[in-house]
Design a protein around this motif. Structure first.
Motif, PDB file in Angstrom:
ATOM      1  N   VAL A  22      15.164  -3.429-137.902  1.00  0.00           N
ATOM      2  CA  VAL A  22      15.926  -3.989-136.786  1.00  0.00           C
ATOM      3  C   VAL A  22      17.407  -3.877-137.133  1.00  0.00           C
ATOM      4  CG1 VAL A  22      16.375  -6.034-135.383  1.00  0.00           C
ATOM      5  CG2 VAL A  22      14.067  -5.615-136.259  1.00  0.00           C
ATOM      6  N   ILE A  23      18.170  -3.244-136.246  1.00  0.00           N
ATOM      7  CA  ILE A  23      19.602  -3.061-136.451  1.00  0.00           C
ATOM      8  C   ILE A  23      20.347  -3.549-135.216  1.00  0.00           C
ATOM      9  CG2 ILE A  23      19.523  -0.676-135.634  1.00  0.00           C
ATOM     10  CD1 ILE A  23      21.764  -0.042-137.648  1.00  0.00           C
ATOM     11  N   ARG A  24      21.517  -4.166-135.451  1.00  0.00           N
ATOM     12  CA  ARG A  24      22.353  -4.622-134.337  1.00  0.00           C
ATOM     13  C   ARG A  24      23.774  -4.126-134.560  1.00  0.00           C
ATOM     14  NH1 ARG A  24      22.300 -10.802-133.500  1.00  0.00           N
ATOM     15  NH2 ARG A  24      20.183 -10.332-132.831  1.00  0.00           N
ATOM     16  N   PHE A  25      24.336  -3.473-133.541  1.00  0.00           N
ATOM     17  CA  PHE A  25      25.724  -3.052-133.519  1.00  0.00           C
ATOM     18  C   PHE A  25      26.482  -4.094-132.703  1.00  0.00           C
ATOM     19  CE2 PHE A  25      23.077   0.739-133.703  1.00  0.00           C
ATOM     20  CZ  PHE A  25      23.616   1.413-134.786  1.00  0.00           C
ATOM     21  N   ALA A  26      27.551  -4.670-133.251  1.00  0.00           N
ATOM     22  CA  ALA A  26      28.272  -5.730-132.549  1.00  0.00           C
ATOM     23  C   ALA A  26      29.775  -5.535-132.677  1.00  0.00           C
ATOM     24  CB  ALA A  26      27.874  -7.099-133.109  1.00  0.00           C
ATOM     25  N   GLY A  27      30.471  -5.767-131.571  1.00  0.00           N
ATOM     26  CA  GLY A  27      31.926  -5.653-131.549  1.00  0.00           C
ATOM     27  C   GLY A  27      32.456  -6.186-130.236  1.00  0.00           C
ATOM     28  N   ASP A  28      33.722  -5.943-129.979  1.00  0.00           N
ATOM     29  CA  ASP A  28      34.315  -6.367-128.720  1.00  0.00           C
ATOM     30  C   ASP A  28      33.726  -5.589-127.566  1.00  0.00           C
ATOM     31  OD1 ASP A  28      36.103  -8.363-129.441  1.00  0.00           O
ATOM     32  OD2 ASP A  28      37.663  -6.938-129.964  1.00  0.00           O
ATOM     33  N   SER A  29      33.675  -6.222-126.415  1.00  0.00           N
ATOM     34  CA  SER A  29      33.294  -5.510-125.207  1.00  0.00           C
ATOM     35  C   SER A  29      34.311  -4.389-125.021  1.00  0.00           C
ATOM     36  CB  SER A  29      33.326  -6.472-124.017  1.00  0.00           C
ATOM     37  OG  SER A  29      32.906  -5.821-122.864  1.00  0.00           O
ATOM     38  N   GLY A  30      33.837  -3.189-124.848  1.00  0.00           N
ATOM     39  CA  GLY A  30      34.726  -2.042-124.716  1.00  0.00           C
ATOM     40  C   GLY A  30      34.890  -1.252-126.004  1.00  0.00           C
ATOM     41  N   ASP A  31      34.314  -1.735-127.112  1.00  0.00           N
ATOM     42  CA  ASP A  31      34.399  -1.021-128.393  1.00  0.00           C
ATOM     43  C   ASP A  31      33.381   0.108-128.511  1.00  0.00           C
ATOM     44  OD1 ASP A  31      36.504  -2.374-129.486  1.00  0.00           O
ATOM     45  OD2 ASP A  31      35.317  -3.606-130.845  1.00  0.00           O
ATOM     46  N   GLY A  87      12.912  -7.103-131.847  1.00  0.00           N
ATOM     47  CA  GLY A  87      12.976  -7.786-133.135  1.00  0.00           C
ATOM     48  C   GLY A  87      13.752  -9.088-133.075  1.00  0.00           C
ATOM     49  N   ASP A  88      13.558  -9.903-134.102  1.00  0.00           N
ATOM     50  CA  ASP A  88      14.229 -11.196-134.179  1.00  0.00           C
ATOM     51  C   ASP A  88      15.269 -11.214-135.291  1.00  0.00           C
ATOM     52  OD1 ASP A  88      12.747 -12.416-132.098  1.00  0.00           O
ATOM     53  OD2 ASP A  88      11.067 -12.685-133.467  1.00  0.00           O
ATOM     54  N   ARG A  89      14.835 -11.021-136.513  1.00  0.00           N
ATOM     55  CA  ARG A  89      15.731 -11.058-137.671  1.00  0.00           C
ATOM     56  C   ARG A  89      16.213  -9.646-137.973  1.00  0.00           C
ATOM     57  NH1 ARG A  89      17.876 -15.417-139.134  1.00  0.00           N
ATOM     58  NH2 ARG A  89      17.657 -15.016-141.334  1.00  0.00           N
ATOM     59  N   LEU A  90      17.490  -9.525-138.297  1.00  0.00           N
ATOM     60  CA  LEU A  90      18.110  -8.221-138.502  1.00  0.00           C
ATOM     61  C   LEU A  90      17.938  -7.719-139.936  1.00  0.00           C
ATOM     62  CD1 LEU A  90      21.525  -8.944-136.737  1.00  0.00           C
ATOM     63  CD2 LEU A  90      19.444  -7.980-135.730  1.00  0.00           C
ATOM     64  N   ASP A  91      17.567  -6.461-140.047  1.00  0.00           N
ATOM     65  CA  ASP A  91      17.582  -5.795-141.349  1.00  0.00           C
ATOM     66  C   ASP A  91      18.979  -5.260-141.634  1.00  0.00           C
ATOM     67  OD1 ASP A  91      14.708  -5.834-142.165  1.00  0.00           O
ATOM     68  OD2 ASP A  91      14.491  -4.799-140.246  1.00  0.00           O
ATOM     69  N   CYS A  92      19.729  -4.951-140.571  1.00  0.00           N
ATOM     70  CA  CYS A  92      21.075  -4.410-140.710  1.00  0.00           C
ATOM     71  C   CYS A  92      21.956  -4.914-139.570  1.00  0.00           C
ATOM     72  CB  CYS A  92      21.026  -2.885-140.691  1.00  0.00           C
ATOM     73  SG  CYS A  92      22.645  -2.099-140.806  1.00  0.00           S
ATOM     74  N   LEU A  93      23.154  -5.345-139.906  1.00  0.00           N
ATOM     75  CA  LEU A  93      24.151  -5.756-138.921  1.00  0.00           C
ATOM     76  C   LEU A  93      25.396  -4.912-139.130  1.00  0.00           C
ATOM     77  CD1 LEU A  93      25.421  -7.611-136.757  1.00  0.00           C
ATOM     78  CD2 LEU A  93      25.976  -9.215-138.606  1.00  0.00           C
ATOM     79  N   VAL A  94      25.853  -4.275-138.051  1.00  0.00           N
ATOM     80  CA  VAL A  94      27.102  -3.523-138.061  1.00  0.00           C
ATOM     81  C   VAL A  94      28.093  -4.332-137.235  1.00  0.00           C
ATOM     82  CG1 VAL A  94      28.251  -1.361-137.488  1.00  0.00           C
ATOM     83  CG2 VAL A  94      25.849  -1.333-138.210  1.00  0.00           C
ATOM     84  N   ALA A  95      29.086  -4.938-137.897  1.00  0.00           N
ATOM     85  CA  ALA A  95      30.059  -5.800-137.223  1.00  0.00           C
ATOM     86  C   ALA A  95      31.421  -5.119-137.224  1.00  0.00           C
ATOM     87  CB  ALA A  95      30.138  -7.159-137.911  1.00  0.00           C
ATOM     88  N   MET A  96      31.972  -4.939-136.039  1.00  0.00           N
ATOM     89  CA  MET A  96      33.242  -4.232-135.911  1.00  0.00           C
ATOM     90  C   MET A  96      34.467  -5.130-136.037  1.00  0.00           C
ATOM     91  SD  MET A  96      32.187  -1.243-135.818  1.00  0.00           S
ATOM     92  CE  MET A  96      33.682  -0.354-135.495  1.00  0.00           C
ATOM     93  N   ASN A  97      34.287  -6.456-136.022  1.00  0.00           N
ATOM     94  CA  ASN A  97      35.423  -7.373-136.164  1.00  0.00           C
ATOM     95  C   ASN A  97      34.921  -8.752-136.607  1.00  0.00           C
ATOM     96  OD1 ASN A  97      34.503  -8.755-133.846  1.00  0.00           O
ATOM     97  ND2 ASN A  97      35.740  -7.480-132.503  1.00  0.00           N
ATOM     98  N   PRO A  98      35.835  -9.655-136.966  1.00  0.00           N
ATOM     99  CA  PRO A  98      35.422 -10.983-137.428  1.00  0.00           C
ATOM    100  C   PRO A  98      34.619 -11.768-136.395  1.00  0.00           C
ATOM    101  CG  PRO A  98      37.716 -10.596-138.017  1.00  0.00           C
ATOM    102  CD  PRO A  98      37.290  -9.464-137.138  1.00  0.00           C
ATOM    103  N   ALA A  99      34.961 -11.646-135.117  1.00  0.00           N
ATOM    104  CA  ALA A  99      34.225 -12.380-134.083  1.00  0.00           C
ATOM    105  C   ALA A  99      32.764 -11.934-134.045  1.00  0.00           C
ATOM    106  CB  ALA A  99      34.885 -12.184-132.721  1.00  0.00           C
ATOM    107  N   ALA A 100      32.531 -10.631-134.109  1.00  0.00           N
ATOM    108  CA  ALA A 100      31.159 -10.115-134.098  1.00  0.00           C
ATOM    109  C   ALA A 100      30.393 -10.581-135.328  1.00  0.00           C
ATOM    110  CB  ALA A 100      31.173  -8.587-134.025  1.00  0.00           C
ATOM    111  N   LEU A 101      31.063 -10.603-136.472  1.00  0.00           N
ATOM    112  CA  LEU A 101      30.419 -11.068-137.699  1.00  0.00           C
ATOM    113  C   LEU A 101      30.049 -12.542-137.586  1.00  0.00           C
ATOM    114  CD1 LEU A 101      29.539 -10.529-140.615  1.00  0.00           C
ATOM    115  CD2 LEU A 101      31.872 -11.082-141.321  1.00  0.00           C
ATOM    116  N   LYS A 102      30.970 -13.338-137.075  1.00  0.00           N
ATOM    117  CA  LYS A 102      30.720 -14.774-136.959  1.00  0.00           C
ATOM    118  C   LYS A 102      29.573 -15.075-135.994  1.00  0.00           C
ATOM    119  CE  LYS A 102      33.035 -19.155-136.241  1.00  0.00           C
ATOM    120  NZ  LYS A 102      34.299 -19.831-135.979  1.00  0.00           N
ATOM    121  N   VAL A 103      29.524 -14.367-134.878  1.00  0.00           N
ATOM    122  CA  VAL A 103      28.487 -14.613-133.867  1.00  0.00           C
ATOM    123  C   VAL A 103      27.103 -14.189-134.361  1.00  0.00           C
ATOM    124  CG1 VAL A 103      27.671 -13.892-131.578  1.00  0.00           C
ATOM    125  CG2 VAL A 103      30.070 -14.509-131.906  1.00  0.00           C
TER     126      VAL A 103
END
Length: 144
Positions: A22-31, A87-103
């Motif tokens: 399970v992988i999640r890509f997260a960042g600002d809307s528009g990234d 999926g529920d729990r992430l095997d990998c998180l790709v965070a593009m900024n601090p807000a995405a990491l925190k969320v």
């Protein structure tokens, strides 16, 4: 100017074979998180994997960049075995900024892979998504 992290020498990292991930890509809307997730999904499907996806758009129409309300994400579970949910729990998180990491950090499994865009951890972005665990914003600014 981009920085490239060099791998530590003499350190062996353990590898773990997974039937699905399970992988999640997260960042600002528009990234481009939706586009990145769709491209990863396409490549995974072409590789013969089964998959399920979950795009997630912010509730705000256009929240300010770098804020918790403006975080967009795309999650997928892919694998060599049958996949029924994103999926529920992430095997990998790709965070593009601090807000995405925190969320999204709380959804990362213990021992999961965390990939961050370190260049986004500047004073402006750290101030927009404050956390008691962030290093001081002045320590993260770079002189040009």
């Amino acid at each position: 100017m981009s920085q490239i992290a060099t791998p530590a020498t003499g350190v062996e990292k353990s590898r773990k074979a997974l039937n699905r991930a399970v992988i999640r890509f997260a960042g600002d809307s528009g990234d481009g998180m939706q586009l990145t997730g769709e491209q990863f999904t396409t490549e995974s499907a072409w590789a013969g994997n089964d998959l399920a996806t979950l795009p997630n758009f912010p509730a705000e129409i256009r929240a300010p960049a770098g804020t918790l309300f403006g975080v967009s994400s795309f999650q997928l579970q892919f694998g060599s075995q049958r996949v029924y949910t994103p999926g529920d729990r992430l095997d990998c998180l790709v965070a593009m900024n601090p807000a995405a990491l925190k969320v999204h950090l709380r959804d990362l499994k213990t021992g999961g892979l965390l990939i961050v865009n370190t260049q986004a951890f500047d004073k402006r972005n750290l101030d927009r998504s404050p956390s008691p665990r962030w290093p001081s914003a002045t320590a993260c600014t770079r002189s040009t």
